[in-house]
Design an enzyme around this catalytic site. Sequence first.
Site, short mmCIF file in Angstrom:
data_model
loop_
_atom_site.label_atom_id
_atom_site.label_comp_id
_atom_site.label_asym_id
_atom_site.label_seq_id
_atom_site.Cartn_x
_atom_site.Cartn_y
_atom_site.Cartn_z
N ASN A 157 -8.79 1.49 -5.39
CA ASN A 157 -9.49 1.21 -6.65
C ASN A 157 -10.31 -0.08 -6.65
O ASN A 157 -11.30 -0.17 -7.36
CB ASN A 157 -8.52 1.27 -7.84
CG ASN A 157 -7.37 0.30 -7.72
OD1 ASN A 157 -6.89 0.02 -6.62
ND2 ASN A 157 -6.91 -0.22 -8.84
N GLY A 231 -0.24 -0.09 -4.05
CA GLY A 231 -0.41 1.36 -4.07
C GLY A 231 0.52 2.00 -5.09
O GLY A 231 0.99 1.34 -6.02
N SER A 232 0.79 3.27 -4.88
CA SER A 232 1.58 4.01 -5.85
C SER A 232 3.08 3.78 -5.61
O SER A 232 3.49 3.31 -4.54
CB SER A 232 1.27 5.50 -5.71
OG SER A 232 1.62 5.92 -4.41
N VAL A 233 3.89 4.17 -6.57
CA VAL A 233 5.35 4.00 -6.45
C VAL A 233 5.90 4.79 -5.26
O VAL A 233 6.68 4.24 -4.47
CB VAL A 233 6.04 4.37 -7.79
CG1 VAL A 233 7.55 4.44 -7.62
CG2 VAL A 233 5.67 3.36 -8.87
N THR A 235 4.49 5.50 -2.47
CA THR A 235 4.14 4.76 -1.25
C THR A 235 5.02 3.52 -1.11
O THR A 235 5.53 3.22 -0.02
CB THR A 235 2.65 4.37 -1.26
OG1 THR A 235 1.89 5.57 -1.24
CG2 THR A 235 2.28 3.51 -0.08
N GLY A 236 5.23 2.81 -2.21
CA GLY A 236 6.09 1.62 -2.17
C GLY A 236 7.48 1.97 -1.68
O GLY A 236 8.08 1.26 -0.85
N GLU A 253 3.13 -4.08 -4.77
CA GLU A 253 2.39 -4.11 -6.05
C GLU A 253 2.06 -2.66 -6.35
O GLU A 253 1.17 -2.08 -5.72
CB GLU A 253 1.11 -4.94 -5.90
CG GLU A 253 1.35 -6.43 -5.77
CD GLU A 253 1.77 -7.09 -7.08
OE1 GLU A 253 1.58 -6.49 -8.16
OE2 GLU A 253 2.32 -8.20 -7.01
N CYS A 288 -4.31 -0.40 -12.10
CA CYS A 288 -2.86 -0.42 -12.30
C CYS A 288 -2.49 -1.06 -13.64
O CYS A 288 -1.51 -0.70 -14.27
CB CYS A 288 -2.20 -1.19 -11.17
SG CYS A 288 -2.90 -2.84 -10.98
N GLU A 466 1.78 -11.96 -7.21
CA GLU A 466 0.56 -12.30 -6.49
C GLU A 466 -0.34 -13.17 -7.34
O GLU A 466 -0.07 -13.43 -8.51
CB GLU A 466 -0.17 -11.02 -6.06
CG GLU A 466 0.61 -10.25 -4.99
CD GLU A 466 -0.17 -9.12 -4.35
OE1 GLU A 466 -1.04 -8.53 -5.01
OE2 GLU A 466 0.12 -8.81 -3.17
P1 NAD Z 1 -1.50 5.21 -2.49
O1 NAD Z 1 -0.10 4.80 -2.69
O2 NAD Z 1 -1.79 6.64 -2.33
O3 NAD Z 1 -2.11 4.50 -1.18
C1 NAD Z 1 -2.16 3.08 -1.07
C2 NAD Z 1 -2.29 2.73 0.41
O4 NAD Z 1 -1.06 3.03 1.06
C3 NAD Z 1 -3.37 3.52 1.15
O5 NAD Z 1 -4.01 2.67 2.06
C4 NAD Z 1 -2.55 4.59 1.88
O6 NAD Z 1 -3.17 5.08 3.05
C5 NAD Z 1 -1.30 3.83 2.21
N1 NAD Z 1 -0.11 4.65 2.44
C6 NAD Z 1 0.22 5.82 1.85
N2 NAD Z 1 1.43 6.24 2.29
C7 NAD Z 1 1.87 5.30 3.16
C8 NAD Z 1 3.05 5.14 3.94
N3 NAD Z 1 4.04 6.05 3.91
N4 NAD Z 1 3.19 4.04 4.70
C9 NAD Z 1 2.22 3.09 4.73
N5 NAD Z 1 1.06 3.19 4.03
C10 NAD Z 1 0.89 4.29 3.25
O7 NAD Z 1 -2.30 4.56 -3.69
P2 NAD Z 1 -3.83 4.78 -4.08
O8 NAD Z 1 -3.97 6.16 -4.59
O9 NAD Z 1 -4.71 4.29 -3.00
O10 NAD Z 1 -3.96 3.71 -5.28
C11 NAD Z 1 -3.55 3.98 -6.58
C12 NAD Z 1 -2.16 3.44 -6.86
O11 NAD Z 1 -2.14 2.03 -6.58
C13 NAD Z 1 -1.79 3.56 -8.32
O12 NAD Z 1 -0.45 3.94 -8.45
C14 NAD Z 1 -2.02 2.14 -8.86
O13 NAD Z 1 -1.31 1.83 -10.03
C15 NAD Z 1 -1.59 1.31 -7.70
N6 NAD Z 1 -2.14 -0.05 -7.76
C16 NAD Z 1 -1.30 -1.10 -8.07
C17 NAD Z 1 -1.80 -2.39 -8.20
C18 NAD Z 1 -0.93 -3.57 -8.55
O14 NAD Z 1 -1.38 -4.72 -8.41
N7 NAD Z 1 0.30 -3.37 -8.99
C19 NAD Z 1 -3.17 -2.61 -8.00
C20 NAD Z 1 -3.99 -1.53 -7.68
C21 NAD Z 1 -3.47 -0.24 -7.56
#
Ligand code: NAD
Length: 487
Positions: A157, A231-233, A235-236, A253, A288, A466
Amino acid sequence: MTTAAYTLPRERGIYYGGGWHPSKGGVVTPVHSPATGELLTTINEATAEDVDAAVAAAREGYRVWRDVAPKERARIMREMVRVIRANLEELALIDAADCGNPVDEMRRDVEMSAGLIEMFAGFWSEMKGSSVPFGPDMLSFSVREPYGVVARIAPFNHPFVFSIGRLGAPLAAGNAVIVKPPEQAPLSALRGMELLDGLLPKGVLNMLPGGRDFGAALTAHPGVDFVAVTGSVPTGKAVMRAASDRLKRTMLELGGKNALLAYPDSDPDKVAQAMVRGMNFTWCGQSCGSTSRAFVHEDIYDAVLERVPTYAARFKPGLPTDPETTMGCLVSKSQHDRVLGYIAKAKAEGARLICGGKQPDAPELANGFFIEPTVFADVTQEMAIAREEIFGPVLSVFKWNDESQVMADINSVDYGLTFAVFTRDVAVAHRAVARAEAGFCWINEVSKHAIGSAFGGYKQSGIGREECLAELLTYTQEKNVYINLEG
Ligand code: NAD
């Protein structure tokens, strides 16, 4: 729109150890504009086979960088800041073309990235340890040291902010970094790497675009000491599971389903404006921190809803590379389908659509992933749009009349990133903030970050903070030293 308008990355390789290399997996991926469908370019993607070489290069870089005096690291980082600012227009335009957010907004992203690196360069003297008084014969003190190799995994994003802007803290602390830009929008990070090439010792900064499998292989590699993911929950959780095998440090995050709470004493016009601003419609709600659930007291509910469509209409979907555009498009077809799916489900579940809800009619937008700013009223807790992170331009509005019930509803989701409260009564605002399970709260404000202030989530929205000194210290570990001074 033509590609001639941008300076796209010239290199077609992946970057580590101070040079560009072909991807060992030989994966070449096309990169399309989400606004027009146009082919922007093709890039080489890193695969699991590239991880060993990249990590070995980063470990070499770390051995050099950890011994560079923090003040000298800061000087080099300020040079990075100068280069980023000098190329701001170009980087913003690439990001707009690649991720679909309006170029005007992406200028702010590039400036924010420069500002963050600059802030962490300025914090170099704050990596302090401590000492304990034991008298003249003994000294016990601590120093802060880097971890080693940090994997920095970025979402789509804000591609430049999360790939390049987030380098400040790990680099200032003396770590080497391997960045994995988002697979949907890797170009601004690659161009940024071309521009920054040569400023840091070899291996300190490494840039490898790739997909989820590559991200997973990087996370699991024994030569990576710290994994920072935005990234997303899900992924976290996957990253945390993979990191647990070697007890690697993580910074997470993650997502949000954030609430805006309006009390009956607040001005309906200001609340309506804030609800629209808080949705970050300009980047299609793909933020987010968006306050995507608005809880409006029944006394002002109708007056607020009457005003919302007028403010929402100020966000008009348009081509992201046009400087006049106020709202861009979603990043991908899958994201577009997902958001349209939530809109259909909300209608089926009985939510009342008060504006948007469809793709815009403009013919020049027909090939892009656009959706109008969308607002649903009369949303109830059981509906999917009440509880799930949509990550699109969809605001859910709820009516409330009981304070303890509304706080329970607000806190009933697993997310806990941001919270906004609107009231003229400061005691009421503090009470609401004290009860909110969220890491970043606003009183009579929405959406804004305050650089230097801690940003991060409660509950499943993440672990760590952060954009502040705590982020820098997170990338250090404390070593204590006990000296016997007798004799
Ligand atoms: P996503 O979780 O799909 O991907 C994020 C990154 O993680 C990508 O580079 C992806 O290739 C990588 N990834 C995916 N699976 C992985 C794994 N198993 N191991 C290692 N890396 C992996 O998220 P997205 O669709 O790119 O972004 C949207 C999400 O990010 C939303 O949930 C949004 O709320 C969150 N977000 C959070 C913040 C914050 O500061 N809290 C900021 C921006 C976006």
